[in-house]
Design an enzyme around this catalytic site. Structure first.
Site, PDB file in Angstrom:
ATOM      1  N   SER A   1      15.054 -14.190   7.966  1.00 38.92           N
ATOM      2  CA  SER A   1      15.772 -14.069   6.683  1.00 38.92           C
ATOM      3  C   SER A   1      14.902 -14.685   5.590  1.00 38.92           C
ATOM      4  O   SER A   1      13.956 -15.420   5.873  1.00 38.92           O
ATOM      5  CB  SER A   1      17.093 -14.841   6.810  1.00 38.92           C
ATOM      6  OG  SER A   1      17.660 -15.111   5.554  1.00 38.92           O
TER       7      SER A   1
ATOM      8  N   TYR B   1      23.672 -21.039   8.437  1.00 40.46           N
ATOM      9  CA  TYR B   1      22.824 -19.833   8.410  1.00 40.46           C
ATOM     10  C   TYR B   1      21.375 -20.237   8.115  1.00 40.46           C
ATOM     11  O   TYR B   1      20.441 -19.787   8.791  1.00 40.46           O
ATOM     12  CB  TYR B   1      23.359 -18.860   7.349  1.00 40.46           C
ATOM     13  CG  TYR B   1      22.699 -17.498   7.379  1.00 40.46           C
ATOM     14  CD1 TYR B   1      23.080 -16.537   8.310  1.00 40.46           C
ATOM     15  CD2 TYR B   1      21.697 -17.171   6.463  1.00 40.46           C
ATOM     16  CE1 TYR B   1      22.478 -15.276   8.331  1.00 40.46           C
ATOM     17  CE2 TYR B   1      21.100 -15.912   6.485  1.00 40.46           C
ATOM     18  CZ  TYR B   1      21.493 -14.970   7.417  1.00 40.46           C
ATOM     19  OH  TYR B   1      20.887 -13.735   7.438  1.00 40.46           O
TER      20      TYR B   1
HETATM   21  P1  NAP Z   1      25.947  -6.671   9.842  1.00 38.69           P
HETATM   22  O1  NAP Z   1      26.117  -5.239   9.474  1.00 38.69           O
HETATM   23  O2  NAP Z   1      27.125  -7.594   9.770  1.00 38.69           O
HETATM   24  O3  NAP Z   1      25.310  -6.704  11.286  1.00 38.69           O
HETATM   25  C1  NAP Z   1      25.416  -7.787  12.159  1.00 38.69           C
HETATM   26  C2  NAP Z   1      25.491  -7.239  13.561  1.00 38.69           C
HETATM   27  O4  NAP Z   1      25.568  -8.323  14.500  1.00 38.69           O
HETATM   28  C3  NAP Z   1      26.760  -6.399  13.740  1.00 38.69           C
HETATM   29  O5  NAP Z   1      26.454  -5.301  14.554  1.00 38.69           O
HETATM   30  C4  NAP Z   1      27.674  -7.377  14.446  1.00 38.69           C
HETATM   31  O6  NAP Z   1      28.692  -6.782  15.196  1.00 38.69           O
HETATM   32  C5  NAP Z   1      26.674  -8.087  15.350  1.00 38.69           C
HETATM   33  N1  NAP Z   1      27.254  -9.296  15.885  1.00 38.69           N
HETATM   34  C6  NAP Z   1      27.652 -10.393  15.213  1.00 38.69           C
HETATM   35  N2  NAP Z   1      28.208 -11.271  16.062  1.00 38.69           N
HETATM   36  C7  NAP Z   1      28.162 -10.702  17.298  1.00 38.69           C
HETATM   37  C8  NAP Z   1      28.602 -11.115  18.586  1.00 38.69           C
HETATM   38  N3  NAP Z   1      29.225 -12.281  18.788  1.00 38.69           N
HETATM   39  N4  NAP Z   1      28.388 -10.281  19.627  1.00 38.69           N
HETATM   40  C9  NAP Z   1      27.810  -9.073  19.447  1.00 38.69           C
HETATM   41  N5  NAP Z   1      27.373  -8.633  18.247  1.00 38.69           N
HETATM   42  C10 NAP Z   1      27.561  -9.442  17.184  1.00 38.69           C
HETATM   43  O7  NAP Z   1      24.847  -7.342   8.930  1.00 38.69           O
HETATM   44  P2  NAP Z   1      23.268  -7.096   8.829  1.00 38.69           P
HETATM   45  O8  NAP Z   1      22.917  -7.503   7.475  1.00 38.69           O
HETATM   46  O9  NAP Z   1      22.896  -5.785   9.337  1.00 38.69           O
HETATM   47  O10 NAP Z   1      22.723  -8.230   9.812  1.00 38.69           O
HETATM   48  C11 NAP Z   1      21.794  -7.986  10.860  1.00 38.69           C
HETATM   49  C12 NAP Z   1      20.830  -9.155  10.968  1.00 38.69           C
HETATM   50  O11 NAP Z   1      20.038  -9.188   9.782  1.00 38.69           O
HETATM   51  C13 NAP Z   1      21.501 -10.521  11.076  1.00 38.69           C
HETATM   52  O12 NAP Z   1      20.767 -11.333  11.963  1.00 38.69           O
HETATM   53  C14 NAP Z   1      21.398 -11.050   9.660  1.00 38.69           C
HETATM   54  O13 NAP Z   1      21.429 -12.444   9.620  1.00 38.69           O
HETATM   55  C15 NAP Z   1      20.034 -10.493   9.259  1.00 38.69           C
HETATM   56  N6  NAP Z   1      19.752 -10.449   7.834  1.00 38.69           N
HETATM   57  C16 NAP Z   1      20.479  -9.691   6.971  1.00 38.69           C
HETATM   58  C17 NAP Z   1      20.127  -9.674   5.621  1.00 38.69           C
HETATM   59  C18 NAP Z   1      20.872  -8.850   4.610  1.00 38.69           C
HETATM   60  O14 NAP Z   1      20.546  -8.951   3.408  1.00 38.69           O
HETATM   61  N7  NAP Z   1      21.790  -8.023   4.981  1.00 38.69           N
HETATM   62  C19 NAP Z   1      19.048 -10.420   5.163  1.00 38.69           C
HETATM   63  C20 NAP Z   1      18.338 -11.189   6.063  1.00 38.69           C
HETATM   64  C21 NAP Z   1      18.676 -11.188   7.399  1.00 38.69           C
HETATM   65  P3  NAP Z   1      30.148  -6.540  14.534  1.00 38.69           P
HETATM   66  O15 NAP Z   1      29.976  -5.323  13.669  1.00 38.69           O
HETATM   67  O16 NAP Z   1      31.034  -6.337  15.719  1.00 38.69           O
HETATM   68  O17 NAP Z   1      30.495  -7.754  13.749  1.00 38.69           O
END
Ligand code: NAP
Length: 256
Positions: A148, A161
């Site tokens: 991140s 986080y």
């Molecule tokens: P997201 O759409 O909320 O995706 C998160 C994923 O992780 C979802 O598929 C979620 O499943 C899954 N997850 C969370 N807890 C879980 C658990 N206990 N068991 C199984 N699956 C679980 O958000 P995203 O932005 O794509 O995030 C993906 C990654 O990118 C994360 O590590 C996040 O920290 C990182 N990230 C995101 C950003 C951003 O700007 N969006 C920036 C930097 C890093 P559910 O749908 O069932 O909750």
């Protein structure tokens, strides 16, 4: 697809593959030729369809990654279904937003468990499998951790986080140090501000949304598909000499 970026015949395992960045990465790896195991706690039907439309196999593993309990089972399941695991993408992650003065132990533990502890122990399970074939065959296993901007910066109102993603940066380097000679490349992608469920609250906050957009040289939120190319690179032969690197895909945020 031919050449150093071709993933034909490879098997990738992507956690949190039902939405957002996980879906974007799973589809990009599939379009580069890899079969993809989709690990999710809710049915990743849409991602499965998109992966199969790329002409490769998709295999779903239902698992709750809020504890390390399913790690061994996930590896056994994917190896039984798809033969082996060449690429692991540790993408599943959560975020909890509260002022640091009020932040609870529950919000600390929940985030650290998924974002850091499970990331390490799933990597350990997969690395034990990869070391069984990687160094002898001359082929390499690839581990890609999703970091991140808060691997580099402090952030606001997200203490667990920030701690977890700073930890992901450190663990990426540790894994590279320990496993490079065992035939595994470990690197990370640090997405900038990507429009997903994770950032819904920021997008909806008019002031924060404006402040964020003003700082991004590209002038827009990223899309999950923007992360796909970096994932293909780090999953492919093209990155065989890249180790312990944290690749920002951020529209220029860190350059500012
Ligand atoms: P997201 O759409 O909320 O995706 C998160 C994923 O992780 C979802 O598929 C979620 O499943 C899954 N997850 C969370 N807890 C879980 C658990 N206990 N068991 C199984 N699956 C679980 O958000 P995203 O932005 O794509 O995030 C993906 C990654 O990118 C994360 O590590 C996040 O920290 C990182 N990230 C995101 C950003 C951003 O700007 N969006 C920036 C930097 C890093 P559910 O749908 O069932 O909750």
């Amino acid at each position: 697809m031919n050449g150093a970026f071709d993933l034909t015949g490879k098997v990738a395992l992507v956690t949190g593959a039902n939405t957002g960045i996980g879906q974007g990465i799973a589809v990009a790896l599939a379009q580069a030729g890899a079969d993809v195991a989709l690990v999710a706690r809710r049915d990743p039907a849409e991602t499965k369809k998109l992966v199969e439309e790329a002409g490769v196999r998709a295999h779903v593993v239902m698992a709750d990654l809020s504890s390390i309990e399913p790690c061994e089972r996930i590896v056994e399941d994917v190896v039984a279904a798809l033969g082996r695991i060449d690429i692991l993408v540790n993408n599943a992650g959560i975020i909890r937003r509260t002022d640091a003065l009020d932040f609870s132990e529950e919000d600390w533990d929940a985030v650290m468990e998924v974002n850091l502890k499970v990331l390490f122990f799933l990597s350990q399970s997969v690395a034990r499998h990869m070391t069984g074939w990687a160094s002898q065959s001359g082929e390499r296993g690839k581990i890609i951790n999703i970091a991140s901007m808060l691997t580099f910066q402090g952030g606001i109102r997200v203490p667990s986080y920030t701690a977890s993603k700073s930890g992901v940066g450190g663990l990426t380097k540790l894994m590279a140090n320990e496993w490079a000679l065992k035939g595994i490349n470990t690197n990370a992608i640090a997405p900038g501000y990507i429009a997903t469920n994770n950032t819904e609250a920021l997008q909806a906050d008019e002031t924060r949304n404006r402040q964020i957009l003003e700082r991004i040289p590209e002038g827009r939120w990223g899309d999950p598909a923007d992360i796909g190319g970096a994932a293909v690179f780090l999953a492919s032969r093209a990155s065989d000499y890249v180790q312990g690197h944290i690749l920002a895909v951020d529209g220029g945020w860190l350059a500012r």
